[in-house]
Write an enzyme that holds these catalytic residues in place. Structure first.
Site, short mmCIF file in Angstrom:
data_model
loop_
_atom_site.label_atom_id
_atom_site.label_comp_id
_atom_site.label_asym_id
_atom_site.label_seq_id
_atom_site.Cartn_x
_atom_site.Cartn_y
_atom_site.Cartn_z
N ASP A 280 -0.99 21.95 0.67
CA ASP A 280 -0.13 20.91 1.25
C ASP A 280 0.90 21.59 2.14
O ASP A 280 2.02 21.88 1.71
CB ASP A 280 0.57 20.10 0.15
N GLU B 239 -13.60 1.92 10.08
CA GLU B 239 -13.62 0.73 9.21
C GLU B 239 -13.06 -0.48 9.96
O GLU B 239 -12.12 -0.36 10.72
CB GLU B 239 -12.75 0.97 7.97
N ASP C 76 -15.07 7.15 -0.02
CA ASP C 76 -14.57 5.79 -0.21
C ASP C 76 -14.02 5.24 1.09
O ASP C 76 -13.83 4.03 1.21
CB ASP C 76 -13.46 5.78 -1.28
N HIS D 110 -13.81 1.47 0.52
CA HIS D 110 -12.35 1.65 0.53
C HIS D 110 -11.69 0.88 -0.61
O HIS D 110 -10.79 0.07 -0.40
CB HIS D 110 -11.77 1.20 1.88
N GLY E 275 -8.39 2.64 -4.70
CA GLY E 275 -7.10 2.23 -5.25
C GLY E 275 -7.04 0.81 -5.76
O GLY E 275 -5.96 0.30 -6.06
N TYR E 276 -8.19 0.18 -5.90
CA TYR E 276 -8.22 -1.27 -6.16
C TYR E 276 -8.22 -1.66 -7.64
O TYR E 276 -8.94 -2.57 -8.03
CB TYR E 276 -9.46 -1.86 -5.49
N THR F 114 -4.56 13.06 1.65
CA THR F 114 -3.50 13.21 2.65
C THR F 114 -3.28 11.91 3.40
O THR F 114 -4.17 11.05 3.46
CB THR F 114 -3.87 14.29 3.68
N THR G 237 0.85 -1.19 0.00
CA THR G 237 0.00 0.00 0.00
C THR G 237 0.88 1.24 0.00
O THR G 237 2.05 1.19 0.42
CB THR G 237 -0.90 0.04 1.25
N ARG H 299 -8.04 8.62 3.93
CA ARG H 299 -8.26 7.91 5.18
C ARG H 299 -9.54 8.44 5.81
O ARG H 299 -9.80 9.65 5.82
CB ARG H 299 -7.08 8.08 6.14
#
EC number: 1.1.1.290
Length: 378
Positions: free
Chosen positions: A146, A237, A232, A254, A257-258, A175, A66, A208
């Site tokens: 940022d 969780e 997402d 979540h 990114g899958y 972030t 990850t 997150r």
């Protein structure tokens, strides 16, 4: 040499078997008995790696497939002399394409052009930079926030978060999760921030869960604040606030990114890091692992407008395919993780070969990450 790998890491068994004996295990919870004689542990974000998990175990190396590492106590691993590697940027393209899929769906539903909107990007790392590049390729205005990078003097026109809240029509968070310190991101989007968003704004969280205060968000939505929300990730969780899910426009488990490419990058990055760690360095070409895409090639006639881009994007991935299943099972114990474990194969835009008779369309599609070529019409 015994290597434990998360059962949901694609290609892990085949790759790591080159280095030793491989055992695939669930990531949540990790079967602790398996750690008693293991040399290495390869995980994903669902596994909390810390002293309570590994103290007294023979583990010499931990890899996480990850980009994020807030599930790993890196300080303790270093203190314990355990090697560590993550996979920075492995799923950045996937997250960017998730954001686009969501925005194009909302734009079609609500009848607006993305060119009329200003996008505020909070967090300008691997995901944020790529998102900025693709948005600006389309001529969409972006504002960047940022603070760590701004304070380091990194290149970029960085603005304050207050300025983004004031001027952005779309605010998207990318972030890490920092629970304290000068760059704390825990509840970065708190009730004050949420209430200060422009009427009709779009709020996206694909980093997150706790970066957005879920309780405050539910309060604002329940009181009728005019706000579209894409989540997402969720506080707590694999549990999530079912009432909040009912209020958001897009809710997914979540999986931003899958993509198959993103997962494969994560696996290969930690494989290469571990092979180097044990002195048998190996490298893997990603395209040797990936299967042929579902759609080999398509032909596009004419220029690239927003409706056409939406059709291309959703041909590869339509975010609604992940929203509906979550709503059906939300609140049922174990179903959140089951959706992630049994996730349908998803590809990135680069898997779609687009033949364009318009040169500008081909050029723009390439900038966006599609595999496009220009063949003039005859």
């Amino acid at each position: 040499m015994k290597i434990l790998v998360d059962e949901n890491m694609p290609y892990a068994r085949d790759l790591f078997s080159r280095l030793g004996e491989v055992t695939a295990v669930p990531g949540r919870p990790i079967p602790v008995a398996q750690l008693a004689d293991a040399d290495a542990l390869m995980v994903r974000s669902v596994t909390k790696v810390n002293e309570s998990l590994l103290a007294g175990k023979p583990i010499k190396f931990v890899g996480t497939a990850t980009a994020g590492t807030d599930h790993v106590d890196e300080a303790w691993l270093k203190q314990a002399g355990i090697g560590f590697s993550a996979a920075p940027g492995c799923n950045a393209i996937a997250v960017v394409e998730y954001v686009f899929s969501s925005l194009l769906m909302l734009a079609e539903r609500d009848g607006f052009s993305l060119h009329e909107r200003t996008v505020g990007i909070v967090g300008v790392g691997n995901v944020g930079r790529r998102l900025q590049a693709r948005l600006e390729a389309l001529g969409i205005k972006t504002l960047l926030c940022d603070p760590p990078r701004a304070d380091r003097g990194d290149e970029g026109d960085f603005r304050s978060l207050d300025e983004l809240v004031q001027h952005a029509d779309i605010l998207t968070f990318h972030t890490p999760l920092f629970k304290d310190g000068p760059y704390k991101t825990l509840h970065l989007a708190d009730e004050k921030l949420i209430r200060s968003l422009k009427p009709g704004a779009i709020l996206i969280n694909a980093c997150r869960g706790a970066v957005v205060d879920n309780t405050a968000l539910l309060t604002c939505l329940s009181e009728g604040q005019k706000l579209s929300v894409v989540l997402d990730v969720w506080e707590g969780e694999p549990e999530l606030n079912v009432e909040l899910l009912k209020k958001v426009d897009i809710g997914t488990p979540h999986i931003a990114g899958y993509t198959l490419e993103g997962k494969a990058r994560g696996t290969t990055q930690v494989f290469e890091a571990y092979s180097k760690f044990i002195g048998h360095e190996q490298h893997v070409a990603l395209d040797t692992l990936l299967p042929a895409p579902e759609f080999g090639r398509i032909t596009l006639h004419g220029p690239l407008d927003q409706p056409t881009l939406k059709r291309l994007v959703h041909l590869v991935y339509d975010v609604r395919r992940d929203d509906a299943p979550l709503r059906k099972v939300a609140g049922i114990p174990g179903e959140f993780d089951k959706l992630r474990k049994n996730y349908l194969e998803r590809r990135e835009w680069s898997s779609l070969y687009v033949i364009c008779d318009d040169a500008s369309a081909a050029s723009l599609l390439c900038k966006l990450g599609f595999n496009a070529v220009h063949h003039p019409a005859r």
